[in-house]
Motif scaffolding. Structure first.
Motif, PDB file in Angstrom:
ATOM      1  N   GLU A  16       2.078  -3.577  -9.900  1.00  0.00           N
ATOM      2  CA  GLU A  16       1.431  -2.907  -8.766  1.00  0.00           C
ATOM      3  C   GLU A  16       1.782  -1.421  -8.699  1.00  0.00           C
ATOM      4  OE1 GLU A  16       2.231  -4.554  -4.873  1.00  0.00           O
ATOM      5  OE2 GLU A  16       0.163  -4.148  -4.235  1.00  0.00           O
ATOM      6  N   ILE A  18       1.233   0.650 -11.179  1.00  0.00           N
ATOM      7  CA  ILE A  18       0.339   1.469 -12.000  1.00  0.00           C
ATOM      8  C   ILE A  18      -0.633   2.192 -11.071  1.00  0.00           C
ATOM      9  CG2 ILE A  18       0.522  -0.270 -13.861  1.00  0.00           C
ATOM     10  CD1 ILE A  18      -2.538  -0.621 -13.604  1.00  0.00           C
ATOM     11  N   THR A  19      -1.209   3.268 -11.569  1.00  0.00           N
ATOM     12  CA  THR A  19      -2.136   4.043 -10.736  1.00  0.00           C
ATOM     13  C   THR A  19      -3.530   3.407 -10.752  1.00  0.00           C
ATOM     14  OG1 THR A  19      -2.804   5.475 -12.570  1.00  0.00           O
ATOM     15  CG2 THR A  19      -0.903   6.184 -11.255  1.00  0.00           C
ATOM     16  N   LEU A  20      -4.314   3.764  -9.743  1.00  0.00           N
ATOM     17  CA  LEU A  20      -5.706   3.315  -9.714  1.00  0.00           C
ATOM     18  C   LEU A  20      -6.427   3.788 -10.974  1.00  0.00           C
ATOM     19  CD1 LEU A  20      -6.729   4.181  -6.017  1.00  0.00           C
ATOM     20  CD2 LEU A  20      -5.822   2.023  -6.873  1.00  0.00           C
ATOM     21  N   VAL A 126       4.358   6.606 -12.875  1.00  0.00           N
ATOM     22  CA  VAL A 126       5.592   6.647 -12.089  1.00  0.00           C
ATOM     23  C   VAL A 126       6.767   6.510 -13.054  1.00  0.00           C
ATOM     24  CG1 VAL A 126       6.988   5.478 -10.347  1.00  0.00           C
ATOM     25  CG2 VAL A 126       4.503   5.668 -10.042  1.00  0.00           C
ATOM     26  N   SER A 134      14.151   5.246  -5.474  1.00  0.00           N
ATOM     27  CA  SER A 134      13.538   4.438  -4.409  1.00  0.00           C
ATOM     28  C   SER A 134      14.263   3.107  -4.253  1.00  0.00           C
ATOM     29  CB  SER A 134      12.060   4.171  -4.726  1.00  0.00           C
ATOM     30  OG  SER A 134      11.285   5.324  -4.529  1.00  0.00           O
TER      31      SER A 134
ATOM     32  N   GLU B  16      -6.958   9.236  -7.268  1.00  0.00           N
ATOM     33  CA  GLU B  16      -6.907   8.112  -8.210  1.00  0.00           C
ATOM     34  C   GLU B  16      -5.521   7.974  -8.849  1.00  0.00           C
ATOM     35  OE1 GLU B  16      -9.770   8.144 -11.421  1.00  0.00           O
ATOM     36  OE2 GLU B  16      -9.988   5.968 -11.308  1.00  0.00           O
ATOM     37  N   LEU B  17      -4.633   8.931  -8.616  1.00  0.00           N
ATOM     38  CA  LEU B  17      -3.268   8.828  -9.162  1.00  0.00           C
ATOM     39  C   LEU B  17      -2.295   8.203  -8.172  1.00  0.00           C
ATOM     40  CD1 LEU B  17      -2.921  12.065 -11.319  1.00  0.00           C
ATOM     41  CD2 LEU B  17      -3.209   9.697 -12.104  1.00  0.00           C
ATOM     42  N   ILE B  18      -2.789   7.582  -7.098  1.00  0.00           N
ATOM     43  CA  ILE B  18      -1.886   6.778  -6.280  1.00  0.00           C
ATOM     44  C   ILE B  18      -1.754   5.409  -6.933  1.00  0.00           C
ATOM     45  CG2 ILE B  18      -2.709   8.020  -4.221  1.00  0.00           C
ATOM     46  CD1 ILE B  18      -3.621   5.279  -3.146  1.00  0.00           C
ATOM     47  N   THR B  19      -0.679   4.718  -6.604  1.00  0.00           N
ATOM     48  CA  THR B  19      -0.461   3.390  -7.194  1.00  0.00           C
ATOM     49  C   THR B  19      -1.267   2.320  -6.445  1.00  0.00           C
ATOM     50  OG1 THR B  19       1.428   2.915  -5.772  1.00  0.00           O
ATOM     51  CG2 THR B  19       1.895   4.008  -7.878  1.00  0.00           C
ATOM     52  N   LEU B  20      -1.465   1.213  -7.130  1.00  0.00           N
ATOM     53  CA  LEU B  20      -2.116   0.078  -6.476  1.00  0.00           C
ATOM     54  C   LEU B  20      -1.334  -0.343  -5.236  1.00  0.00           C
ATOM     55  CD1 LEU B  20      -2.942  -2.222  -9.573  1.00  0.00           C
ATOM     56  CD2 LEU B  20      -4.421  -0.515  -8.496  1.00  0.00           C
ATOM     57  N   LYS B  21      -0.004  -0.247  -5.322  1.00  0.00           N
ATOM     58  CA  LYS B  21       0.841  -0.673  -4.204  1.00  0.00           C
ATOM     59  C   LYS B  21       0.667   0.253  -2.994  1.00  0.00           C
ATOM     60  CE  LYS B  21       5.554  -2.131  -3.145  1.00  0.00           C
ATOM     61  NZ  LYS B  21       6.838  -2.549  -3.746  1.00  0.00           N
ATOM     62  N   HIS B  23      -1.867   2.062  -2.377  1.00  0.00           N
ATOM     63  CA  HIS B  23      -3.230   1.824  -1.899  1.00  0.00           C
ATOM     64  C   HIS B  23      -3.278   0.598  -0.985  1.00  0.00           C
ATOM     65  CE1 HIS B  23      -7.363   0.137  -2.288  1.00  0.00           C
ATOM     66  NE2 HIS B  23      -7.700   1.404  -2.134  1.00  0.00           N
ATOM     67  N   ARG B  24      -2.646  -0.483  -1.423  1.00  0.00           N
ATOM     68  CA  ARG B  24      -2.656  -1.703  -0.602  1.00  0.00           C
ATOM     69  C   ARG B  24      -1.993  -1.467   0.751  1.00  0.00           C
ATOM     70  NH1 ARG B  24       1.486  -5.157   0.088  1.00  0.00           N
ATOM     71  NH2 ARG B  24       2.571  -4.679  -1.873  1.00  0.00           N
ATOM     72  N   VAL B 123       8.129   3.506  -1.789  1.00  0.00           N
ATOM     73  CA  VAL B 123       7.265   3.238  -2.944  1.00  0.00           C
ATOM     74  C   VAL B 123       7.175   4.526  -3.764  1.00  0.00           C
ATOM     75  CG1 VAL B 123       4.953   2.535  -3.698  1.00  0.00           C
ATOM     76  CG2 VAL B 123       5.963   1.537  -1.619  1.00  0.00           C
ATOM     77  N   PRO B 124       7.724   4.500  -4.985  1.00  0.00           N
ATOM     78  CA  PRO B 124       7.736   5.738  -5.771  1.00  0.00           C
ATOM     79  C   PRO B 124       6.324   6.151  -6.169  1.00  0.00           C
ATOM     80  CG  PRO B 124       8.436   3.879  -7.125  1.00  0.00           C
ATOM     81  CD  PRO B 124       8.308   3.361  -5.712  1.00  0.00           C
ATOM     82  N   GLY B 125       6.166   7.443  -6.426  1.00  0.00           N
ATOM     83  CA  GLY B 125       4.852   7.967  -6.817  1.00  0.00           C
ATOM     84  C   GLY B 125       4.941   8.795  -8.082  1.00  0.00           C
TER      85      GLY B 125
END
Lengths: 245, 245
Positions: A16, A18-20, A126, A134, B16-21, B23-24, B123-125
């Motif tokens: 989770e 990984i990036t979009l 990341v 973190s 689009e460089l945010i993580t799936l996590k 985003h959720r 949540v790291p970025g």
């Protein structure tokens, strides 16, 4: 029309993280490539596994896993040839990379062989140094701190100089150097400011004060963080920063 | 039941460089908080904007934007009180952070006030140093390089020492220090190994050899990367590493 080469940062391990963008590209390319040990599972592939498509062509890059030595360049020449053949045939190829592709990553060896010849895009990921901070529940660096990232195979003198010059330190590639480096940190009076993180963001994650580590060696996916600027590490703050729940 | 506090790394700017996590979590929390300048748009909110939900409660943290000074701690005490009231009422709060929350981020000021009292997860970025290397098309660090991250406000002596001790360097927080630091790099004979990156991953991205920068100052979201270990920078390799296309 040749295909496009992607270097995809997949983050520290939790799928989770990984990036979009990496997710979209993984789901769209016909070919994926990834480093794989001579025995056992590819960590990069494991991170991407939930998103892979059965029809995708897979190109494992077999790399002997020795922490102490850099792999022979012939491995990457051969892999670049294989990837280049897919690109020549018009197929996009995504190279899966643990963490970030350009932060101590082997992707650079493919990049330097292929980026001059094919359209290439690198998608940052990341990094484990940020993910470890973190997980530990404390800053990696702040304000006007100097941050030093120090590979464990360096000599004691160089590691000591790097620690002396910085307010914040990440020591990576610990392996069999762990005991030597821990002793050095102790000599410098910094043990109470040092923490250990291993396999962060995975179910196997372990984070603790450096003084609490029982072992004399550390796995490849581990690091020591030192933060001089603030108070010593508070274990209580890290307990809620576990893997994805 | 109190709410949970999240510190969400949103990456360098491209949504689009945010993580799936991240985003959720953005899509699931009733309250978001973010740093905002006294005039103009919040960069953190801009990154998350495509994913926000109209019903979400927004808590802007008004921070005077001065590169040279760290904001008054009262700002964060007040913001922590406001966020704490939502947590006490059982509402989860996500604090939106540019880049990574614990890499020179102001989230640490909220974390140190709230993490002892509420369940907290960071949540790291994707950090801008990794994103800048990707945009420039060259490694940030490799093999057994020492990597130094150096804030621009440091003295010439400290920056020179940091560059001398490292194989790879990222100089951040340039602002009005840019001309001074460029002159220093030139004196050290490293200009051909230095590159400049500004607002990476955004449509406004600019990347170029350091020698080609016409201005004598740099915006907050910029950095200089020096990589001694390899050949000098190849502008051709960077051209295909633009913002999301």
């Amino acid at each position: 029309m040749t295909g496009k080469l992607y270097g995809l940062g997949l983050g520290p391990g939790d799928p989770e993280l990984i990036t979009l963008k990496a997710h979209r590209i993984i789901r769209s390319v016909p070919v994926i490539a990834y480093p794989a040990p001579d025995t056992g599972e590819s960590f990069a592939r494991r991170i991407a596994a939930p998103y892979l498509i059965p029809e995708q062509i897979e190109v494992p890059i077999l790399v002997p896993m020795r922490v102490e030595r850099f792999p022979a360049q012939e491995i990457y020449t051969k892999a670049a040839d294989e990837i280049g053949a897919h690109l020549d045939a018009g197929r996009d190829v995504a190279v899966l990379c643990e963490g970030d592709p350009f932060f101590y990553g082997s992707f650079m060896y493919l990049f330097e062989r292929l980026a001059h010849h094919y359209p290439t895009e690198v998608v940052p990921g990341v990094s484990s140094i940020m993910a470890s901070a973190s997980a530990l529940g404390r800053p990696l660096a702040a304000r006007n701190d100097v941050l030093s990232v120090l590979p464990g195979p360096l000599s004691d003198d160089r590691i000591k100089a790097g620690i002396d010059a910085a307010g914040a330190v990440a020591i990576i590639k610990l392996g069999r150097h762990f005991a030597r480096i821990r002793a050095l940190i102790d000599t410098m009076g910094l043990t109470t400011h040092a923490a250990y993180a291993e396999r962060v963001s995975l179910a196997e994650q372990r984070v603790m004060p450096l003084a609490d580590v029982a072992e004399d060696a550390a796995p490849y996916f581990s690091m020591i963080l030192i933060y001089k600027g603030g108070e010593a590490w508070h274990p209580a703050l890290a307990t809620s920063n576990g893997p994805t729940s």
